[in-house]
Design a protein around this motif. Sequence first.
Motif, mmCIF file in Angstrom:
data_model
loop_
_atom_site.group_PDB
_atom_site.id
_atom_site.type_symbol
_atom_site.label_atom_id
_atom_site.label_comp_id
_atom_site.label_asym_id
_atom_site.label_seq_id
_atom_site.Cartn_x
_atom_site.Cartn_y
_atom_site.Cartn_z
ATOM 1 N N ASP A 232 0.831 -1.214 0.000
ATOM 2 C CA ASP A 232 0.000 0.000 0.000
ATOM 3 C C ASP A 232 0.862 1.259 0.000
ATOM 4 O OD1 ASP A 232 -2.239 -1.609 0.029
ATOM 5 O OD2 ASP A 232 -2.616 -1.357 2.186
ATOM 6 N N ARG A 233 1.916 1.247 0.800
ATOM 7 C CA ARG A 233 2.790 2.424 0.865
ATOM 8 C C ARG A 233 3.519 2.628 -0.467
ATOM 9 N NH1 ARG A 233 3.093 7.419 2.054
ATOM 10 N NH2 ARG A 233 5.138 8.164 2.783
ATOM 11 N N THR A 234 3.919 1.533 -1.093
ATOM 12 C CA THR A 234 4.566 1.609 -2.402
ATOM 13 C C THR A 234 3.652 2.302 -3.404
ATOM 14 O OG1 THR A 234 5.891 -0.380 -2.000
ATOM 15 C CG2 THR A 234 5.526 0.238 -4.292
ATOM 16 N N ARG A 235 2.383 1.945 -3.385
ATOM 17 C CA ARG A 235 1.420 2.559 -4.307
ATOM 18 C C ARG A 235 1.190 4.030 -3.973
ATOM 19 N NH1 ARG A 235 -2.626 -2.683 -4.097
ATOM 20 N NH2 ARG A 235 -1.509 -3.920 -5.664
ATOM 21 N N GLN A 236 1.110 4.345 -2.684
ATOM 22 C CA GLN A 236 0.909 5.739 -2.282
ATOM 23 C C GLN A 236 2.044 6.628 -2.771
ATOM 24 O OE1 GLN A 236 0.585 5.579 1.970
ATOM 25 N NE2 GLN A 236 -1.402 4.545 1.959
ATOM 26 N N LEU A 237 3.239 6.088 -2.788
ATOM 27 C CA LEU A 237 4.417 6.859 -3.209
ATOM 28 C C LEU A 237 4.617 6.834 -4.723
ATOM 29 C CD1 LEU A 237 6.911 5.743 -0.408
ATOM 30 C CD2 LEU A 237 5.904 8.014 -0.678
ATOM 31 N N GLY A 238 3.758 6.104 -5.434
ATOM 32 C CA GLY A 238 3.896 6.017 -6.883
ATOM 33 C C GLY A 238 5.127 5.253 -7.316
ATOM 34 N N LEU A 239 5.463 4.195 -6.553
ATOM 35 C CA LEU A 239 6.684 3.435 -6.817
ATOM 36 C C LEU A 239 6.409 2.044 -7.390
ATOM 37 C CD1 LEU A 239 8.668 4.304 -3.553
ATOM 38 C CD2 LEU A 239 9.124 5.179 -5.857
ATOM 39 N N ASP A 240 5.227 1.861 -7.992
ATOM 40 C CA ASP A 240 4.886 0.531 -8.504
ATOM 41 C C ASP A 240 5.916 0.003 -9.490
ATOM 42 O OD1 ASP A 240 2.495 0.274 -7.065
ATOM 43 O OD2 ASP A 240 1.413 1.481 -8.522
ATOM 44 N N ASP A 241 6.537 0.903 -10.241
ATOM 45 C CA ASP A 241 7.522 0.473 -11.237
ATOM 46 C C ASP A 241 8.919 0.328 -10.633
ATOM 47 O OD1 ASP A 241 8.316 -0.135 -13.951
ATOM 48 O OD2 ASP A 241 9.337 1.817 -13.941
ATOM 49 N N ALA A 242 9.079 0.776 -9.382
ATOM 50 C CA ALA A 242 10.413 0.785 -8.771
ATOM 51 C C ALA A 242 10.584 -0.259 -7.673
ATOM 52 C CB ALA A 242 10.718 2.166 -8.197
ATOM 53 N N VAL A 243 9.488 -0.713 -7.088
ATOM 54 C CA VAL A 243 9.557 -1.657 -5.965
ATOM 55 C C VAL A 243 8.747 -2.901 -6.310
ATOM 56 C CG1 VAL A 243 9.134 -2.038 -3.508
ATOM 57 C CG2 VAL A 243 9.795 0.249 -4.326
ATOM 58 N N THR A 244 9.363 -4.070 -6.185
ATOM 59 C CA THR A 244 8.717 -5.339 -6.501
ATOM 60 C C THR A 244 8.792 -6.266 -5.306
ATOM 61 O OG1 THR A 244 9.354 -5.147 -8.834
ATOM 62 C CG2 THR A 244 8.699 -7.335 -8.059
ATOM 63 N N PHE A 245 7.682 -6.924 -4.991
ATOM 64 C CA PHE A 245 7.629 -7.907 -3.904
ATOM 65 C C PHE A 245 7.456 -9.297 -4.512
ATOM 66 C CE2 PHE A 245 6.213 -3.892 -2.170
ATOM 67 C CZ PHE A 245 6.938 -3.802 -0.995
ATOM 68 N N ASP A 246 8.420 -10.168 -4.267
ATOM 69 C CA ASP A 246 8.402 -11.525 -4.815
ATOM 70 C C ASP A 246 8.272 -12.496 -3.653
ATOM 71 O OD1 ASP A 246 8.810 -13.960 -6.002
ATOM 72 O OD2 ASP A 246 10.566 -13.344 -7.171
ATOM 73 N N SER A 247 7.096 -13.089 -3.502
ATOM 74 C CA SER A 247 6.844 -13.984 -2.365
ATOM 75 C C SER A 247 6.969 -15.449 -2.732
ATOM 76 C CB SER A 247 5.439 -13.712 -1.809
ATOM 77 O OG SER A 247 4.451 -13.964 -2.802
ATOM 78 N N ARG A 248 7.533 -15.741 -3.886
ATOM 79 C CA ARG A 248 7.690 -17.137 -4.295
ATOM 80 C C ARG A 248 8.694 -17.865 -3.401
ATOM 81 N NH1 ARG A 248 10.221 -17.235 -9.713
ATOM 82 N NH2 ARG A 248 11.253 -15.375 -8.867
ATOM 83 N N TYR A 249 8.521 -19.193 -3.300
ATOM 84 C CA TYR A 249 9.554 -20.008 -2.666
ATOM 85 C C TYR A 249 10.720 -20.107 -3.639
ATOM 86 C CZ TYR A 249 12.225 -23.967 -1.025
ATOM 87 O OH TYR A 249 13.252 -24.776 -0.611
ATOM 88 N N LEU A 250 11.915 -19.812 -3.198
ATOM 89 C CA LEU A 250 13.087 -19.847 -4.056
ATOM 90 C C LEU A 250 13.994 -20.998 -3.647
ATOM 91 C CD1 LEU A 250 13.963 -16.031 -4.171
ATOM 92 C CD2 LEU A 250 12.806 -17.367 -5.932
ATOM 93 N N THR A 251 14.373 -21.820 -4.599
ATOM 94 C CA THR A 251 15.361 -22.848 -4.341
ATOM 95 C C THR A 251 16.717 -22.193 -4.118
ATOM 96 O OG1 THR A 251 15.960 -23.113 -6.660
ATOM 97 C CG2 THR A 251 14.082 -24.425 -5.851
ATOM 98 N N THR A 252 17.655 -22.959 -3.617
ATOM 99 C CA THR A 252 19.003 -22.420 -3.405
ATOM 100 C C THR A 252 19.590 -21.897 -4.711
ATOM 101 O OG1 THR A 252 19.375 -23.915 -1.546
ATOM 102 C CG2 THR A 252 21.323 -22.955 -2.585
ATOM 103 N N THR A 253 19.370 -22.641 -5.782
ATOM 104 C CA THR A 253 19.879 -22.222 -7.090
ATOM 105 C C THR A 253 19.246 -20.905 -7.529
ATOM 106 O OG1 THR A 253 20.262 -24.516 -7.752
ATOM 107 C CG2 THR A 253 20.111 -22.872 -9.519
#
Length: 377
Positions: free
Chosen positions: A240-261
């Motif tokens: 929500d704060r990212t959107r309020q600041l107009g940073l949708d193109d600058a801040v990305t949240f990746d909640s995927r499970y990541l393997t070690t590789t």
Amino acid sequence: MTIRMGFVSSYPPTVCGLATFTVSLRRELVAARGARGSVIQAVDEPSVPARDEVIGSLVAGEPGSGLRAAAQLNQGDVAIVQHEYGIYGGIDGDEILPLLAALTVPSIVVLHTVLSEPTPGQRAVLEMVAGLAGAVVTMGTTARDRLATGYAVDMAKVSVIPHGAPVVTAPAARPRAEATTRPTILTWGLIGPGKGIEWGVEAMALLRDLSPAPRYLVAGRTHPKVLAYEGDVYRQRLIDRTRQLGLDDAVTFDSRYLTTTDLNALVAAADIVLLPYDSTDQVTSGVLSEAVAASKPVVATRFPHAVELLAGGAGLLVPHRDPIATATALRTLLTRRDIAEDMSRAAVTTTPGVLWPAVARRYLALADQLLRDRVGA
């Protein structure tokens, strides 16, 4: 000499820093000695072991669980116990005490948290844990010094062995040959209040004038205990704060499970690692160790582990909860490639001692000493 190792800790499928630490330490110790490393898994309720090496459980609130676990560990040679207040049952995690008291094999207790201002209960539990241990490991000098000045602990038992980091075979740096390539600032790990990511988001709003514009990637799932307690409230607040600041193109949240590789590739592709943690007590950070091992320039708040590990020049320290200072440090690294490259070179000199093979050798030496002392007693 082969040593039969037993481990007590949270463990996969539990997702947390201690589980990851124990998997890595066990793997290296087993590889070094070819031994079987058995695990007693700390759990909140009885469950079926998900891995062959898990031989038993320490179940929070279950009478006799600690004594049964100790009996299994006593079939080996050395027990390595991870200590953190939040993973064992009882008041301040005191259900670990019966297990430690019942061990007949030498024990190494690894302290992941040493508070500068503990409650009376927290201090008492940690002092009893250290008293029952054959050896105590802290992962930095700050934690050791806190034990010496704030706790009744036999300091002759205490060794400093750093948090391990993997040997990364991926390229340590991503060349930015093209002027239009957007640099990546990376924060990764389990997400929850206290990670200070909001300050990183605020800092990004102060870097809009840079060209090319940097991007801030926050990679990681919500910490399972945070998710169980309050859901994804913290992550949504960040979005929500990212959107309020107009940073949708600058801040990305990746909640995927990541393997070690996948994670190694993500770190290799980053230009800067940002650790804006709120805690002034954090004496160890696996993410910080891994960032330095990957030769990445780091911007971190002044938590104790960062102050220690970055002292050789591998990063910049900023005050807690200060987006202006954070933005200034990021701007320096983004616009002064010479400074960023100097930090990467400084990280190379720091790296050898924190790689898991080197860390495992120190644990093996400590275990060997405990066994020799027992024979000579």
